[in-house]
Scaffold this motif. Structure first.
Motif, short mmCIF file in Angstrom:
data_model
loop_
_atom_site.label_atom_id
_atom_site.label_comp_id
_atom_site.label_asym_id
_atom_site.label_seq_id
_atom_site.Cartn_x
_atom_site.Cartn_y
_atom_site.Cartn_z
N THR A 1 0.84 -1.20 0.00
CA THR A 1 0.00 0.00 0.00
C THR A 1 0.87 1.25 0.00
N GLY A 2 0.61 2.18 -0.93
CA GLY A 2 1.40 3.40 -1.02
C GLY A 2 0.94 4.46 -0.04
N THR A 3 1.86 5.38 0.28
CA THR A 3 1.54 6.49 1.18
C THR A 3 1.94 7.83 0.56
N ALA A 4 3.15 7.90 0.04
CA ALA A 4 3.65 9.15 -0.52
C ALA A 4 4.55 8.85 -1.71
N LYS A 5 4.80 9.86 -2.54
CA LYS A 5 5.63 9.71 -3.72
C LYS A 5 7.05 9.33 -3.31
N GLY A 6 7.61 8.35 -4.02
CA GLY A 6 8.97 7.93 -3.73
C GLY A 6 9.16 6.44 -3.95
N THR A 7 10.33 5.95 -3.55
CA THR A 7 10.67 4.53 -3.70
C THR A 7 10.88 3.93 -2.32
N ALA A 8 10.23 2.78 -2.09
CA ALA A 8 10.33 2.10 -0.80
C ALA A 8 10.90 0.71 -0.99
N ASN A 9 11.66 0.24 -0.02
CA ASN A 9 12.26 -1.09 -0.05
C ASN A 9 11.54 -2.01 0.92
N PHE A 10 11.43 -3.28 0.51
CA PHE A 10 10.70 -4.25 1.32
C PHE A 10 11.48 -5.55 1.45
N LYS A 11 11.17 -6.28 2.53
CA LYS A 11 11.73 -7.60 2.76
C LYS A 11 10.60 -8.56 3.12
N VAL A 12 10.83 -9.85 2.90
CA VAL A 12 9.85 -10.88 3.23
C VAL A 12 10.51 -11.89 4.16
N ILE A 13 9.77 -12.31 5.18
CA ILE A 13 10.28 -13.27 6.17
C ILE A 13 9.30 -14.42 6.32
N ASP A 14 9.74 -15.48 7.01
CA ASP A 14 8.91 -16.66 7.18
C ASP A 14 8.25 -16.73 8.56
N ALA A 15 8.07 -15.58 9.19
CA ALA A 15 7.44 -15.53 10.51
C ALA A 15 6.69 -14.22 10.65
N SER A 16 5.89 -14.10 11.68
CA SER A 16 5.07 -12.91 11.86
C SER A 16 5.85 -11.73 12.43
N THR A 17 7.05 -11.98 12.94
CA THR A 17 7.92 -10.90 13.44
C THR A 17 9.33 -11.14 12.96
N VAL A 18 10.09 -10.06 12.87
CA VAL A 18 11.48 -10.18 12.43
C VAL A 18 12.28 -11.03 13.42
N ALA A 19 11.98 -10.91 14.70
CA ALA A 19 12.72 -11.64 15.72
C ALA A 19 12.55 -13.14 15.58
N LEU A 20 11.38 -13.58 15.12
CA LEU A 20 11.11 -15.02 15.01
C LEU A 20 11.49 -15.61 13.66
N ALA A 21 11.88 -14.77 12.73
CA ALA A 21 12.13 -15.24 11.37
C ALA A 21 13.36 -16.13 11.29
N THR A 22 13.23 -17.21 10.52
CA THR A 22 14.36 -18.09 10.23
C THR A 22 15.04 -17.67 8.93
N ALA A 23 14.22 -17.22 7.97
CA ALA A 23 14.75 -16.79 6.67
C ALA A 23 14.25 -15.38 6.36
N THR A 24 15.16 -14.55 5.85
CA THR A 24 14.82 -13.18 5.47
C THR A 24 15.36 -12.91 4.08
N SER A 25 14.54 -12.32 3.23
CA SER A 25 14.96 -12.05 1.86
C SER A 25 15.82 -10.80 1.78
N ALA A 26 16.48 -10.62 0.63
CA ALA A 26 17.10 -9.33 0.33
C ALA A 26 15.97 -8.36 0.01
N SER A 27 16.27 -7.08 0.00
CA SER A 27 15.22 -6.09 -0.21
C SER A 27 14.89 -5.94 -1.69
#
Length: 645
Positions: A412-438
Motif C-alpha cells: 500500500t502506497g503512502t507518498a511519492k517515492g521509492t520504498a524497499n521491502f523484505k519478506v520473512i517466514d514468521a510474523s515478526t522479524v525476531a522469530l524469522a528463520t529466513a529473510t529475503s534481500a530487499s
C-alpha cells in the motif's frame, strides 16, 4: 259403457301418460359425450450424469377426447396418481401437457387448477391457459403426480364441439432410477352442470407404465475410459482437475489434501471397484474411518475420497492410484519443512499508486531440501523511512499461490517515492528463520504528462508478431501505475502500412498495466497491442497526436517506426548480384584471352611467312651451291683427264 270403450279410454290415458312421461325426462342439463381415454406405455433413458434425458420422447402418454355440449359449463379434468413402483424407487414422476389433438382453431383450451373448480363460468375461471388450440403447439407445463393440481380441458366459444388433449408422464432426469415398472393412473372426470347449478361428473381411468431397464444402473462392469482420479487441496473434492499441492511436513491427524476416485459403468453410473493407493516418499493416505499408511487397498464405491496427510517428513511424494481396471498417472505432493531456508523476491508491479496494489512483490521460498516452502510469509518495509512511502514496518501476511509456487505480497502506497521491502517466514522479524534481500517499489502520485509509441523490436521478418507499446509518462518521464487514462490521443493512432492478419484496434484511451506478463502480452507501465507485420519488406510507421488526457506540453505528434526485413530474399538478391559480378569478370577475362589469341595468331602467321621466305632463299642458295658443286666436279674430272693424258 261397453268393455271395448273402456279399453279405448284406458289406452288413451296410457298414451297421454306416456306422452307426459317423455316430456318429463327431456334433458334439462348439458352433457359430455363420446368421451375416450387412451394410453400408451413408455420407457426411461438418461445421460451418464442424469443432467439431461430423452424421457420426453419415450414418455408414457394419455390422450383424452370428447364432445362438449355446453362450453360455458362443461369441462374435463385429468389428475395423475401413482399406482405402483419398484421398492426403494425415489425417481419423481411428473405429468406434462403435450399438445391438443383437435384441428379446429381455438376449440381446445388446457389450463391447470390447484382446486377442483371445473364448473360454472368456465371461460372466466380459466387460469394458466396453455393452449388456444392449434395442432403442433407444445408446452412444458407440468404438475406433480400424486399432487393436488390437475389439468382441465375446456372448449372455446359458445357452441358444442369436440375437444382433445395429450398428456405425458415421465420420470425426472436428475435422479438415478431403480429398474422395474412404474405404473400411474390417469383419473378423467367429465363435469356437467344442471339449471339449478348442481355439478355432476362421471369418471374414467387409464393406467400407463414406464419401464426402466436393469442396464440403466445395474451394470457392474467399469469402463476404464470413464474413470478419473483428481488431486485437490483441502479436506474435500472440489474441482475436476489436479491441483498443485504443497503441504507443511508437520505430522497431521486430519486430511490436508484428497484424491477423488470415480469409477463408472457404460451408462455413466458410479460403479464399485477396488482401489490401491501407494505413497513413495513422505506422507500417508487413507479413508475416513480407516487406517492411514503408505500402501492401502480400498473397496471403492464408485465415488471414493482418499485422504492425504503429512507424516512429519519433508520432501516430494509420488502417489500411485490404481483400480482393478485402470492405472492413473502418479500424483505429486510436496511436503515442505516448517521453516524456510531462503526467500527470493521478484517485483511484479514496479510502480503503484497511493492506493497500493495486490501481488506487487512475489516471494519464492525454499526449505532446507530445496522444496518450495508454502508456509505463511510476511512482508514489511525495510526501514522507517521506507514505511513513510509505502507499507509498514509491521509485517503483513502474503498469500501463497500453490499453482505458481510463490507468495503474492500486497503493498500500500503512502507518498511519492521509492520504498524497499523484505519478506520473512514468521510474523515478526525476531522469530524469522529466513529473510529475503530487499526489493524496491516506486509510489507514483503524478499526473499523465506525455505519451510515446514504440515497437518491441527495431526490425521484423515479414508477417512476424510484434507488440506495439503505448506508454504514458509523468512529468519526470517516469512510468505510471496501473490505470485507465481517457483522451490520451486526439484520434486513434494511424498505421502507414496495413498489418497482416487481425489488425490491433487502437483507441484514444489507454489502459496501463501494472505488471509484465509474456503469456498475456502485458508490459508494466504500457498498453501493448498485438500486431502482425506486413508480408513484404519496408518501413511501418504509427503516428498519433496527444490530447486533453495529457498535460499541455504533451499534446504533440508522436510516432514510431519499425522495419520489415526479408532476410532470405535479401540474401538471395546479394547472391544473385555476386554471381552477376563474377559472370561479368569471367566475360572480361574471356574477351582478353580472345584478344591475346588473335595477337598470337597474327604473330604466328608473320613467323610462318618469314620462314617461308627464308626457305625459298635457302632453296635458291642450295640450288646455286649444287650448280657450283656440279660445275666444280666437272672441272675436276676435266683436270683428271688432262693429267692422265
Amino acid at each position: 259403457m261397453s268393455t271395448k270403450t273402456t279399453f279405448k279410454r284406458i289406452a288413451l290415458v296410457a298414451v297421454a301418460a306416456l306422452g307426459l312421461g317423455v316430456l318429463s325426462v327431456a334433458p334439462s342439463t348439458a352433457a359430455i359425450t363420446s368421451l375416450t381415454v387412451t394410453g400408451a406405455n413408455g420407457t426411461s433413458s438418461n445421460s451418464t450424469d442424469y443432467t439431461t434425458g430423452s424421457d420426453s420422447t419415450t414418455a408414457a402418454t394419455v390422450t383424452v377426447a370428447g364432445l362438449i355440449d355446453n362450453p360455458l359449463t362443461d369441462s374435463i379434468t385429468v389428475t395423475f396418481v401413482k399406482k405402483s413402483a419398484p421398492s426403494g424407487a425415489v425417481a419423481v414422476p411428473f405429468a406434462y401437457f403435450v399438445e391438443s389433438t383437435t384441428t379446429t382453431a381455438s376449440s381446445t383450451y388446457v389450463d391447470s387448477l390447484t382446486a377442483a373448480t371445473p364448473g360454472a363460468a368456465v371461460a372466466a375461471a380459466r387460469q394458466n391457459v396453455m393452449l388456444g388450440a392449434k395442432v403442433g403447439e407444445t408446452y412444458t407445463r407440468a404438475i406433480a403426480v400424486d399432487g393436488s393440481a390437475q389439468f382441465r380441458i375446456t372448449k372455446g366459444g359458445s357452441t358444442a364441439g369436440y375437444v382433445g388433449a395429450k398428456f405425458a408422464v415421465q420420470l425426472d432426469s436428475v435422479t438415478a432410477r431403480i429398474a422395474g415398472t412404474y405404473t400411474y393412473t390417469a383419473i378423467v372426470k367429465s363435469w356437467t352442470r344442471d339449471g339449478a347449478g348442481n355439478q355432476t361428473y362421471s369418471t374414467a381411468t387409464q393406467d400407463v407404465s414406464i419401464v426402466v431397464a436393469a442396464a440403466l444402473q445395474d451394470d457392474t462392469v467399469v469402463v476404464p475410459a470413464s474413470s478419473t482420479a483428481y488431486l485437490n487441496l483441502g479436506t474435500s473434492y472440489t474441482t475436476a482437475s489436479d491441483s498443485t499441492v504443497a503441504l507443511v511436513a508437520t505430522a497431521s491427524s486430519t486430511d490436508q489434501a484428497v484424491i477423488y476416485v470415480s469409477t463408472k459403468n457404460a451408462n455413466g453410473n458410479a460403479t464399485a471397484e477396488s482401489i490401491t493407493v501407494t505413497v513413495t516418499g513422505p506422507g500417508v493416505v487413507g479413508t475416513s474411518g480407516g487406517a492411514y499408511g503408505k500402501n492401502i487397498v480400498v473397496a471403492g464405491t464408485g465415488t471414493t475420497t482418499i485422504g492425504i496427510r503429512a507424516d512429519g517428513n519433508a520432501g516430494t511424494a509420488s502417489i500411485s492410484v490404481k483400480t482393478t481396471s485402470q492405472t492413473f498417472a502418479a500424483k505429486t505432493v510436496t511436503f515442505y519443512a516448517k521453516a524456510a531456508k531462503t526467500i527470493t523476491l521478484a517485483v511484479n508491479k514496479p510502480v503503484i499508486g497511493v492506493a497500493g496494489d495486490s501481488d506487487a512483490i512475489r516471494a519464492t521460498a525454499l526449505d532446507a531440501d530445496g522444496n518450495v516452502w508454502g508456509g505463511q510469509a510476511y512482508i514489511y518495509a525495510a526501514s522507517a523511512a521506507d514505511a513513510l512511502i509505502a507499507g509498514s514496518e509491521t509485517p503483513a501476511k502474503c498469500t501463497f499461490n500453490a499453482a505458481k509456487g510463490y507468495h503474492e505480497c500486497s503493498v500500500t502506497g503512502t507518498a511519492k517515492g521509492t520504498a524497499n521491502f523484505k519478506v520473512i517466514d514468521a510474523s515478526t522479524v525476531a522469530l524469522a528463520t529466513a529473510t529475503s534481500a530487499s526489493a524496491a517499489v516506486r509510489v507514483s502520485t503524478s499526473l499523465p504528462a506525455s505519451v510515446k509509441i514504440s515497437f518491441d523490436k527495431a526490425t521484423y521478418a515479414p508477417g512476424e508478431k510484434a507488440l506495439v507499446l503505448v506508454t504514458v509518462l509523468d512529468s519526470d518521464g517516469n512510468a505510471l501505475p496501473s490505470s485507465s487514462i481517457s483522451n490520451v490521443f486526439a484520434s486513434a493512432p494511424v498505421v502507414s502500412t496495413a498489418f497482416s492478419g487481425t489488425a490491433p484496434t487502437f483507441r484514444t484511451d489507454v489502459v496501463l498495466q501494472g505488471a509484465t506478463s509474456a503469456s498475456s502480452n502485458y508490459v508494466a507501465g504500457s498498453e501493448a497491442f498485438v500486431a502482425y507485420m506486413p508480408l513484404f519488406a519496408g518501413d511501418v510507421t504509427i503516428t498519433a497526436t496527444g490530447s486533453t488526457g495529457l498535460a499541455q506540453a504533451g499534446r504533440v505528434a508522436v510516432s514510431a517506426t519499425a522495419s520489415v526485413v526479408n532476410a532470405s530474399v535479401d540474401a538471395a538478391t546479394d547472391a544473385a548480384n555476386e554471381a552477376t559480378d563474377a559472370a561479368n569478370a569471367a566475360t572480361d577475362a574471356a574477351l582478353a584471352a580472345a584478344d591475346a589469341a588473335d595477337a598470337a595468331t597474327a604473330a604466328a602467321q608473320d613467323a610462318s611467312d618469314a620462314v617461308a621466305a627464308l626457305s625459298a632463299t635457302v632453296a635458291t642458295l642450295v640450288a646455286s651451291l649444287k650448280a657450283q658443286i656440279t660445275s666444280l666436279t666437272n672441272l675436276v674430272i676435266k683436270i683428271q683427264k688432262k693429267v692422265r693424258a
